[in-house]
Design a protein around this motif. Structure first.
Motif, PDB file in Angstrom:
ATOM      1  N   ASP A 104       0.607  -1.038   0.706  1.00 62.17           N
ATOM      2  CA  ASP A 104      -0.196  -0.316   0.311  1.00 62.17           C
ATOM      3  C   ASP A 104       0.724   1.278   0.116  1.00 62.17           C
ATOM      4  O   ASP A 104       2.287   0.619   0.672  1.00 62.17           O
ATOM      5  CB  ASP A 104      -1.346   0.135   1.151  1.00 62.17           C
ATOM      6  CG  ASP A 104      -1.604  -1.143   1.256  1.00 62.17           C
ATOM      7  OD1 ASP A 104      -2.385  -1.383   0.083  1.00 62.17           O
ATOM      8  OD2 ASP A 104      -2.227  -1.415   2.348  1.00 62.17           O
ATOM      9  N   ALA A 105       0.312   2.322  -0.398  1.00 58.47           N
ATOM     10  CA  ALA A 105       1.147   3.516  -0.390  1.00 58.47           C
ATOM     11  C   ALA A 105       0.665   4.668   0.921  1.00 58.47           C
ATOM     12  O   ALA A 105      -0.523   4.256   1.364  1.00 58.47           O
ATOM     13  CB  ALA A 105       0.362   4.570  -1.528  1.00 58.47           C
TER      14      ALA A 105
ATOM     15  N   SER B 181       3.612  12.890   0.264  1.00 60.42           N
ATOM     16  CA  SER B 181       2.952  12.011  -0.736  1.00 60.42           C
ATOM     17  C   SER B 181       3.019  10.631  -0.472  1.00 60.42           C
ATOM     18  O   SER B 181       3.865  10.184  -0.225  1.00 60.42           O
ATOM     19  CB  SER B 181       1.988  12.536  -1.943  1.00 60.42           C
ATOM     20  OG  SER B 181       2.886  12.409  -3.266  1.00 60.42           O
ATOM     21  N   GLU B 182       1.928   9.998  -0.820  1.00 59.11           N
ATOM     22  CA  GLU B 182       1.952   8.825  -0.736  1.00 59.11           C
ATOM     23  C   GLU B 182       2.671   7.876  -1.814  1.00 59.11           C
ATOM     24  O   GLU B 182       1.767   7.757  -3.348  1.00 59.11           O
ATOM     25  CB  GLU B 182       0.250   8.167  -0.298  1.00 59.11           C
ATOM     26  CG  GLU B 182      -0.635   8.486   0.698  1.00 59.11           C
ATOM     27  CD  GLU B 182      -0.945   9.993   0.802  1.00 59.11           C
ATOM     28  OE1 GLU B 182      -1.317  10.553  -1.200  1.00 59.11           O
ATOM     29  OE2 GLU B 182      -1.427  11.241   1.227  1.00 59.11           O
TER      30      GLU B 182
ATOM     31  N   ARG C 121      12.583   3.024  -0.898  1.00 59.16           N
ATOM     32  CA  ARG C 121      12.919   4.123  -1.033  1.00 59.16           C
ATOM     33  C   ARG C 121      12.211   5.156   0.250  1.00 59.16           C
ATOM     34  O   ARG C 121      12.740   5.620   0.750  1.00 59.16           O
ATOM     35  CB  ARG C 121      13.447   4.296  -2.243  1.00 59.16           C
ATOM     36  CG  ARG C 121      14.236   6.040  -1.900  1.00 59.16           C
ATOM     37  CD  ARG C 121      15.029   6.220  -3.090  1.00 59.16           C
ATOM     38  NE  ARG C 121      15.665   7.981  -3.192  1.00 59.16           N
ATOM     39  CZ  ARG C 121      16.105   8.517  -4.427  1.00 59.16           C
ATOM     40  NH1 ARG C 121      15.920   8.525  -5.016  1.00 59.16           N
ATOM     41  NH2 ARG C 121      17.204   9.903  -4.149  1.00 59.16           N
ATOM     42  N   HIS C 122      10.927   5.142  -0.737  1.00 59.48           N
ATOM     43  CA  HIS C 122      10.165   5.956   0.159  1.00 59.48           C
ATOM     44  C   HIS C 122       9.783   5.443   1.638  1.00 59.48           C
ATOM     45  O   HIS C 122      10.048   6.470   2.623  1.00 59.48           O
ATOM     46  CB  HIS C 122       8.625   6.370  -0.375  1.00 59.48           C
ATOM     47  CG  HIS C 122       7.973   7.038   0.001  1.00 59.48           C
ATOM     48  ND1 HIS C 122       7.741   8.470  -0.204  1.00 59.48           N
ATOM     49  CD2 HIS C 122       6.880   7.240   0.512  1.00 59.48           C
ATOM     50  CE1 HIS C 122       6.945   9.256   0.071  1.00 59.48           C
ATOM     51  NE2 HIS C 122       5.908   8.039   1.030  1.00 59.48           N
ATOM     52  N   HIS C 123       9.623   4.273   1.869  1.00 62.51           N
ATOM     53  CA  HIS C 123       9.207   4.071   3.271  1.00 62.51           C
ATOM     54  C   HIS C 123      10.669   4.405   4.587  1.00 62.51           C
ATOM     55  O   HIS C 123      10.390   4.677   5.382  1.00 62.51           O
ATOM     56  CB  HIS C 123       9.335   2.026   3.643  1.00 62.51           C
ATOM     57  CG  HIS C 123       9.275   1.280   4.507  1.00 62.51           C
ATOM     58  ND1 HIS C 123       8.212   1.481   4.897  1.00 62.51           N
ATOM     59  CD2 HIS C 123      10.132   1.108   5.124  1.00 62.51           C
ATOM     60  CE1 HIS C 123       8.058   0.994   6.059  1.00 62.51           C
ATOM     61  NE2 HIS C 123       9.197   0.903   6.691  1.00 62.51           N
ATOM     62  N   GLN C 124      12.098   4.146   3.450  1.00 61.29           N
ATOM     63  CA  GLN C 124      12.914   3.856   4.316  1.00 61.29           C
ATOM     64  C   GLN C 124      13.747   5.805   4.929  1.00 61.29           C
ATOM     65  O   GLN C 124      13.409   6.762   5.825  1.00 61.29           O
ATOM     66  CB  GLN C 124      14.235   3.926   3.965  1.00 61.29           C
ATOM     67  CG  GLN C 124      14.273   2.742   3.996  1.00 61.29           C
ATOM     68  CD  GLN C 124      14.593   1.789   5.215  1.00 61.29           C
ATOM     69  OE1 GLN C 124      14.664   2.569   5.801  1.00 61.29           O
ATOM     70  NE2 GLN C 124      14.022   0.849   5.502  1.00 61.29           N
TER      71      GLN C 124
END
Length: 309
Positions: A127-128, A143-144, A149-152
């Motif tokens: 999920d975003a 943003s979602e 990379r975004h998670h980290q």
């Protein structure tokens, strides 16, 4: 420079991602069946891999058997968008502490670890997730997205928020919830972590801001983060103490028993009103006492996800 390593050297969470995984696994072990059953994107079929496509879902085991590249197709690869909102004002850093563990948290530490645990589940579900952090300024917005990379990056921002020791940073929940609401365009599940303490805006306007988050058919969950023993029950020894408002710097010297009864009544009434107002506005209210475990947080996620989908 590795930002996470630098954060670890400075104190705070030694490994926020690992602790979040512990929280989730502990929650799952206490249930009769996995909370992931029925929620994750279900595998549908294989399809031939076309050059230029993402390699994310290549079935390498099948490749080893057939020497051909196939990708896994899912019925609903990203069926949920979630935005986490974190209040990072001075009052959220009560009580002051330098190192954090699952059983040793202040309000900001509890909120950051709870948010990281939710992110861990969202990541497993493909999920975003997005993140907003505010205090007396709009400190961070993402943003979602669902990438590693975004998670980290979000984990690093949560760790950084915990490490900050803001002095006299007031809460501008009213102003920034309105701004955040305008940024979230697609229907999302929104989690708000805040102690709901704000002196500069009255309660009516605070609920206007929370109600604004409901537009575009968003589902909103308010995690009301507080220290029950101190901030609700006013459980202090009856010795002379100086009580300081960490957001304004104002202070008063007194014996706790002088104000305990009136304090409990006034704060208790305010908390009761929060619950009622949230119910009236179809906002899920969750009591998040920092001295308890994270089950209420994760259970609320499971229930709201079912409703969302």
């Amino acid at each position: 420079m590795n930002l996470q390593d630098e954060l670890n050297k400075a104190g705070g969470f030694k490994n926020l991602e690992h602790l979040a995984k512990q929280v989730v696994e502990g929650f799952i072990s206490g249930m009769h069946k996995s909370p992931f059953h029925g929620f994750s994107a279900e595998f549908a079929e294989h399809k031939i891999y076309n050059q230029g496509e993402s390699t994310r879902h290549i079935d390498w085991k099948l490749f080893a058997k057939t020497d051909k590249l196939y990708t896994k197709r899912y019925d609903d690869e990203t069926n949920l968008r979630c935005h986490i909102i974190l209040d990072n004002s001075s009052s959220m850093h009560y009580p002051e502490m330098s190192n954090f563990a699952i059983d040793h948290l202040n309000k900001i530490g509890f909120s950051a670890l709870a948010a990281a645990a939710l992110m861990h589940i969202l990541k497993k579900q493909r999920d975003a997730v997005g993140l907003s952090i505010y205090s007396d300024a709009y400190d961070f917005y993402a943003s979602e997205k669902g990438s590693e990379r975004h998670h980290q990056m979000l984990l690093a921002q949560l760790s950084n928020a915990v490490l900050e020791t803001p002095k006299h940073k007031q809460t501008e929940t009213y102003a920034y919830l309105h701004q955040i609401a305008e940024k979230i365009h697609r229907r999302s599940l929104i989690f708000v972590f805040t102690d709901m303490f704000q002196t500069s805006t009255d309660e009516v306007k605070l609920f206007e801001a929370l109600r604004h988050l409901k537009h575009n058919k968003h589902e909103v969950v308010l995690f009301h983060v507080f220290d029950r023993s101190k901030e609700l029950s006013f459980d202090f020894k009856n010795t002379p103490k100086r009580f300081v408002d960490v957001e304004t710097g104002e202070h008063i010297n007194l014996y706790s028993d002088q104000v305990k009864d009136n304090y409990e009544k006034l704060v208790g009434n305010y908390f009761d009103e929060l619950r009622v107002k949230c119910g009236q506005n179809r906002i899920k209210y969750v009591e998040a006492d920092i001295n308890t475990n994270f089950d209420a947080i994760l259970t609320s996620y499971m229930l709201e996800r079912q409703k969302f989908i």
